[in-house]
Design an enzyme around this catalytic site. Sequence first.
Site, PDB file in Angstrom:
ATOM      1  N   LYS A  51      25.353  97.805 -21.430  1.00 18.00           N
ATOM      2  CA  LYS A  51      25.998  97.098 -22.541  1.00 18.00           C
ATOM      3  C   LYS A  51      25.611  95.618 -22.516  1.00 18.00           C
ATOM      4  O   LYS A  51      25.246  95.037 -23.543  1.00 18.00           O
ATOM      5  CB  LYS A  51      27.520  97.234 -22.450  1.00 18.00           C
ATOM      6  CG  LYS A  51      28.008  98.595 -22.900  1.00 18.00           C
ATOM      7  CD  LYS A  51      29.462  98.846 -22.580  1.00 18.00           C
ATOM      8  CE  LYS A  51      29.825 100.286 -22.959  1.00 18.00           C
ATOM      9  NZ  LYS A  51      31.112 100.738 -22.434  1.00 18.00           N
ATOM     10  N   GLN A  95      36.479  98.435 -19.870  1.00 15.43           N
ATOM     11  CA  GLN A  95      35.828  99.703 -19.524  1.00 15.43           C
ATOM     12  C   GLN A  95      36.854 100.695 -18.971  1.00 15.43           C
ATOM     13  O   GLN A  95      37.588 100.378 -18.038  1.00 15.43           O
ATOM     14  CB  GLN A  95      34.726  99.425 -18.478  1.00 15.43           C
ATOM     15  CG  GLN A  95      33.889 100.625 -18.101  1.00 15.43           C
ATOM     16  CD  GLN A  95      33.035 101.144 -19.258  1.00 15.43           C
ATOM     17  OE1 GLN A  95      32.385 100.384 -19.963  1.00 15.43           O
ATOM     18  NE2 GLN A  95      33.066 102.453 -19.469  1.00 15.43           N
ATOM     19  N   ASP A 118      36.230  98.559 -29.322  1.00 15.13           N
ATOM     20  CA  ASP A 118      36.244  99.988 -29.024  1.00 15.13           C
ATOM     21  C   ASP A 118      36.966 100.757 -30.143  1.00 15.13           C
ATOM     22  O   ASP A 118      36.821 101.966 -30.274  1.00 15.13           O
ATOM     23  CB  ASP A 118      37.017 100.232 -27.709  1.00 15.13           C
ATOM     24  CG  ASP A 118      36.094 100.689 -26.584  1.00 15.13           C
ATOM     25  OD1 ASP A 118      34.966 101.125 -26.886  1.00 15.13           O
ATOM     26  OD2 ASP A 118      36.511 100.603 -25.413  1.00 15.13           O
TER      27      ASP A 118
END
Length: 285
Positions: A51, A95, A118
Site C-alpha cells: 500500500k 490494518q 476503507d
Amino acid sequence: MNIDGKQAAADLRVKLTKEVESLKAERGITPGLTVVLVGDDPASQVYVRNKVKQTREVGMISDEIRLDEDTTEEALLATLAKLNNDENVHGILVQLPLPKHINEEKIIATIKPEKDVDGFHAMNSGRLLNGEKGALVPCTPQGCVILAKRHLGDDLSGKHAVIIGRSNIVGKPVSILFLQENCTVTIAHSRTQNLPSMCRQADILVAAVGRPEMVKADWVKPGATVIDVGINRIERDGKNKLVGDVDFDDVSAVAGGITPVPGGVGPMTIACLLKNTIEAAKIYG
Ligand code: NAD
C-alpha cells in the site's frame, strides 16, 4: 478468458496519477494516506508495504504508523484522534485484523467518515445503501465491479449477479454496487439451499467466501463472468499455494471470463484504496 486484475490496476493507477497531478496544480492539495498497523502479523506487513509503495508511485503522500502488539485501545484511539484532526491526512486506514484486546468496531467508528477510505464506517455504509453522493465505498467491492465491466463493458443492466458471501467487507457492499448497476442481485450464503443451482443462474458470479476452490465448473453457466474474491493459503504437493474460492482450472473451461488468484481482485483492492483517498481529498480536502 482471464480478466487481468494486475493490468486493470495498473491502468487505474495511470488515471489516478493524472488526477493527483491536477489536484496539486489546481488546488494545491497532495492527497495523503496514513496506514496504521498494530502488531507484527506477517501477512498484514506485506499488505501495508504494498500500500505504501503504490501510494507513493501515484504521487500521493504516504505515511505509516507502526504500533506494538500490546498497544492499548486507548493509545490507538488517541492516535486516530490526531489523524482525524490532521489536515494533511485525507485517508486513514487501520490494518485489520487488530489484536484481540482492541475492539475493532469501536476503532472503525472513531475514524472520521470523511477519511474512512476503507469505507467501513456506518456513515459510509449508510450513504452507500441510500445511494448518496460522498460515500467512500469499500475497496474490494469496487474492484469487483470494475473487473466485471472490463470484461462485459460498462452496461451491466439486467444481468443476474449472484454473490456468494454476505460479509460487511465484501458480500453486502458488492451486492449494493451491482444493484446500482441495475443488475438483478441474489445474495447467497452459508444457509442458502441448492447453492450450485443458484450459482448456475448467474451471468455474473462473485465468490467471497474463504473456502478454497469451492466453486466448480458445474456451478457455472457457460459464458458467465466469474469474479473470485477468495484468498486461501493451502498446501499442495508439499508447497504453499494461494488459491481462490473458485476452482480456476475447472471453471476456466466454462466461464466467459474469470479473475485469477493471485492477480485478479487483489491488485484492484489497493488501487481502489488510492482512488478513495483521492476522492476524499477532492470532496473533503
Ligand atoms: P467472511 O468470513 O466475513 O464471510 C464469508 C461469507 O461466506 C459469509 O457471509 C458466509 O455466509 C459465507 N459462507 C461461508 N461458508 C459458506 C458456504 N459453505 N456456502 C456459501 N456461503 C458460505 O469473509 P470475507 O471477509 O467476506 O472474505 C471472503 C474471502 O475474500 C476470504 O477468502 C478473504 O480472504 C477474501 N478477501 C479478499 C480480499 C481481496 O482483496 N482480494 C479482500 C477481502 C477479503
